[in-house]
Design an enzyme around this catalytic site. Structure first.
Site, mmCIF file in Angstrom:
data_model
loop_
_atom_site.group_PDB
_atom_site.id
_atom_site.type_symbol
_atom_site.label_atom_id
_atom_site.label_comp_id
_atom_site.label_asym_id
_atom_site.label_seq_id
_atom_site.Cartn_x
_atom_site.Cartn_y
_atom_site.Cartn_z
ATOM 1 N N GLU A 1 23.974 40.779 15.713
ATOM 2 C CA GLU A 1 22.821 40.342 15.713
ATOM 3 C C GLU A 1 22.031 38.768 15.911
ATOM 4 O OE1 GLU A 1 20.611 41.614 11.731
ATOM 5 O OE2 GLU A 1 18.939 40.453 13.117
ATOM 6 N N LYS B 1 25.241 35.123 7.506
ATOM 7 C CA LYS B 1 24.570 33.913 8.680
ATOM 8 C C LYS B 1 23.884 33.422 7.762
ATOM 9 C CE LYS B 1 24.884 37.165 11.852
ATOM 10 N NZ LYS B 1 23.953 38.591 12.422
ATOM 11 N N ARG C 1 34.764 44.435 4.846
ATOM 12 C CA ARG C 1 34.263 42.855 5.565
ATOM 13 C C ARG C 1 35.480 42.205 5.201
ATOM 14 N NH1 ARG C 1 28.662 42.803 5.890
ATOM 15 N NH2 ARG C 1 28.877 41.148 5.914
HETATM 16 P P1 ATP Z 1 25.739 38.478 7.725
HETATM 17 O O1 ATP Z 1 24.896 38.880 6.860
HETATM 18 O O2 ATP Z 1 26.177 37.550 8.422
HETATM 19 O O3 ATP Z 1 24.458 37.512 8.751
HETATM 20 P P2 ATP Z 1 25.603 40.762 9.320
HETATM 21 O O4 ATP Z 1 26.916 41.877 9.155
HETATM 22 O O5 ATP Z 1 24.768 41.240 9.465
HETATM 23 O O6 ATP Z 1 26.518 39.766 8.752
HETATM 24 P P3 ATP Z 1 25.730 41.535 12.178
HETATM 25 O O7 ATP Z 1 25.116 39.833 12.924
HETATM 26 O O8 ATP Z 1 24.893 42.671 12.137
HETATM 27 O O9 ATP Z 1 25.932 40.236 10.625
HETATM 28 O O10 ATP Z 1 27.226 41.383 12.431
HETATM 29 C C1 ATP Z 1 28.004 42.253 13.761
HETATM 30 C C2 ATP Z 1 29.303 42.861 12.926
HETATM 31 O O11 ATP Z 1 29.892 42.310 12.640
HETATM 32 C C3 ATP Z 1 29.226 43.877 12.512
HETATM 33 O O12 ATP Z 1 29.164 45.445 13.020
HETATM 34 C C4 ATP Z 1 29.136 44.130 10.905
HETATM 35 O O13 ATP Z 1 29.322 44.682 10.326
HETATM 36 C C5 ATP Z 1 30.750 42.677 11.153
HETATM 37 N N1 ATP Z 1 30.308 41.573 10.275
HETATM 38 C C6 ATP Z 1 29.633 41.321 9.670
HETATM 39 N N2 ATP Z 1 30.409 39.739 9.028
HETATM 40 C C7 ATP Z 1 31.515 41.045 8.659
HETATM 41 C C8 ATP Z 1 32.482 40.213 7.863
HETATM 42 N N3 ATP Z 1 32.414 39.338 6.657
HETATM 43 N N4 ATP Z 1 33.721 41.129 8.140
HETATM 44 C C9 ATP Z 1 33.997 41.777 9.106
HETATM 45 N N5 ATP Z 1 33.002 42.468 9.777
HETATM 46 C C10 ATP Z 1 31.689 41.868 9.691
HETATM 47 MG MG MG Z 2 23.241 42.184 10.153
#
Ligand code: ATP
Ligand code: MG
Length: 549
Positions: free
Chosen positions: A37, A272, A262
């Site tokens: 995202e 983020k 994760r």
């Molecule tokens: P955040 O909470 O940092 O915004 P998010 O999962 O909402 O994390 P996205 O941009 O939606 O962030 O993530 C893109 C991809 O990266 C998704 O498939 C997510 O599952 C993966 N991802 C995000 N954080 C992690 C993590 N700590 N470990 C492994 N994969 C991750």
């Molecule tokens: Mg997300």
């Protein structure tokens, strides 16, 4: 498929199984995606997902799409899109296609209409609070909304009016008609579309209704022909909804979702939203502050992409919750840089040494790497006046382990002579200002009879030395899990996360390129900063684990 394909994790085993059972004919049919995202910069957790998804595509010679999940118009920005692309490229991966969920807004809309026509979706006028109140709980079934029984015609008409902007934000919502008594809360008539009168960075003002994540994500995967949709464990309970969306929207080749745990890294934050707080509050200088666990921060600090690859390989991919020690990541950087980094000498806390029996200036040729001749050599001037580190000289000590320079004793200067400290100068407060020493003749690169230098120290010739600023970074937080502690993450910022030193460095560092790490002998790995003017080096990692000392 190449022979070298490493089957190290359960997801690759699933893929191998899908190939052996004929579910997919050729390894090149394997198609993954990385779906960030664009509401912030990528962090080290994303690196795990990138290495997993793009790594599979690379090793099976399949495909991996970079898909921006830009379904929420309020939080997303073009700056983040560009940064995400730069980070993936820096990690050495190529995407098959650059996609945007927003590219599919028209198709999502058509799928929603299809669901309405099938009697599987309805427009609900309930407020958010009412919907919440009717949702029930884990032990209690939810209640059907009073609008659930609307006719297909009425739903079609209302949904079109939603699209045409006739209603305000939150006035109406499109919901899937599944089961308000489902033990899985995600199946209790989840929202599919909501009204948001907000401009979108890709589609402008074309739309005022936006699809919800679960709906858009499943369909995006389906439209792109994704075979293995890999996400983190918190989406496990969403999988039935994912399958429901794919099932009822008339998708032929169905993607399948798999979940892994994760990455949670100690002394770092992988959210983020919280990283945004650090940036907007000015706690760090930006998303690429070298203390940030972002990919751009690590890169600016001088971490090589290979270290992130090695780290992701070592931590593996499983379904169990984990919390990785920062030391593990540091060790990956050391392991990569020990082989890769050229050696240089830099004195971070300089004190002058004057050699009483040496008046020349000679140019020594020193190897760039002790174990790799191919790394070549560089010229290092040696002269009467030198700098050594203040900590490498003492008047006397009881410490048997002290192998550096003691008054009256010998030490080896790295790549040069053995010297003996004969005297020193001090200021009125007793601070040592200069060491007086002499070289032992004929000890350039060899030993002398009867003289034992216990240790080796680094040095730079004073006149040839170049001034440089050296940023020594430590952990950004004082506790391993600042986001699990009481209070705010700001309460756990390490006040000593940055120490700036004014160093004297050897002239070969003058043309050091940015973000290429060198080993400063006996000090650690350092890389020139990309943004600062002049010679500014960032500490990538120390030579040994000194944390906690
Ligand atoms: P955040 O909470 O940092 O915004 P998010 O999962 O909402 O994390 P996205 O941009 O939606 O962030 O993530 C893109 C991809 O990266 C998704 O498939 C997510 O599952 C993966 N991802 C995000 N954080 C992690 C993590 N700590 N470990 C492994 N994969 C991750
Ligand atoms: Mg997300």
């Amino acid at each position: 498929m190449s022979e070298e394909v490493i089957r190290t994790n359960f997801i690759r085993q699933i893929i191998d199984n899908d190939l052996s059972t004929g579910k997919y004919k050729s390894p090149s049919d394997v198609h993954t995606r990385f779906p960030p995202e664009p509401n912030g910069y990528l962090h080290i957790g994303h690196a795990k997902s990138i290495c997993l998804n793009f790594g599979i595509a690379r090793d099976y010679q399949g495909k991996c799409n970079l898909r921006f999940d830009d379904t929420n118009p309020c939080k997303e920005e073009q700056e983040f899109v560009s940064a995400i692309k730069a980070d993936v490229e820096w990690l050495g991966f190529e995407w098959n296609e650059e996609c945007y969920a927003s590219d599919y807004f028209q198709r999502f809309y058509e799928c929603a209409v299809l669901l309405i026509k099938k009697g599987l979706a309805y427009v609900d006028d309930s407020t958010a609070e009412e919907i919440r109140a009717m949702r029930g709980s884990l032990t209690e079934a939810g209640q059907n909304s009073p609008y659930r029984a609307r006719s297909i015609e009425e739903n079609l008409a209302l949904f079109e009016r939603m699209k045409n902007g006739e209603f305000g934000d939150g006035e109406k919502i499109l919901r899937a008609k599944i089961d308000m008594a489902s033990p899985n809360m995600n199946l209790r008539d989840p929202a599919l579309y909501r009204i948001r009168h907000v401009e979108h960075h890709q589609t402008g003002n074309e739309w005022c209704i936006y699809p919800m994540y679960d709906f858009a994500h499943a369909l995006g995967d389906a439209f792109e022909g994704i075979t293995h949709s890999i996400c983190t464990l918190e989406f496990e309970d969403h999988r039935p909804l994912y399958d429901w969306c794919v099932e009822h929207c008339g998708i032929e080749q169905k993607p399948h979702q798999y979940e892994f745990s994760r990455l949670s890294l100690q002394y770092a934050i992988t959210s983020k939203r919280k990283l945004t707080q650090l940036v907007t509050s000015g706690t760090v200088t930006g998303w690429d502050d070298p203390r940030m666990p972002t990919i751009s921060g690590l890169r600016r600090r001088g971490c090589p992409p290979e270290a992130l690859h090695l780290f992701c390989e070592r931590i593996g991919v499983t379904k169990s919750e984990n919390s990785i020690e920062m030391e593990q990541f540091d060790q990956c950087m050391r392991d990569v840089l020990d082989d890769k980094a050229s050696r240089r000498m830099a004195v971070l806390d300089p004190i002058l040494v004057t050699l009483t029996n040496f008046d020349e200036r000679v140019e020594l040729e020193l190897p760039n790497h002790p174990k790799n001749e191919d790394a070549g050599k560089r010229i290092v001037p040696f002269a009467k006046a030198l700098y050594i580190d203040r900590n490498d000289f003492v008047l006397s000590t009881e410490d048997k382990k002290f192998k550096r320079l003691i008054l009256g004793n010998y030490v080896r200067l790295r790549g040069a002579y053995i010297i003996k400290a004969t005297d020193y100068k001090a200021d009125n407060d007793g601070n040592i200002t200069e060491v007086i020493a002499e070289i032992v003749p004929d000890t350039l690169g060899k030993n002398a009879e009867g003289i034992k230098a216990k240790g080796v120290i680094h040095w730079v010739a004073a006149k040839d030395a170049v001034d440089a600023q050296v940023n020594c970074y430590e952990r950004l937080f004082t506790v391993p899990h600042p986001d699990r502690e009481e209070g705010e993450i700001f309460d756990y910022i390490n006040p000593d996360s940055l120490t700036i030193k004014q160093a004297k460095v050897e002239p070969a560092l003058l043309d050091a390129p940015a973000e290429v790490a060198y080993q400063f002998e006996r000090e650690g790995y350092f890389a020139r900063d990309r943004k600062e003017d002049g010679l500014v080096f960032n500490r990538v990692v120390t030579l040994k684990d000194s944390f906690g000392k």
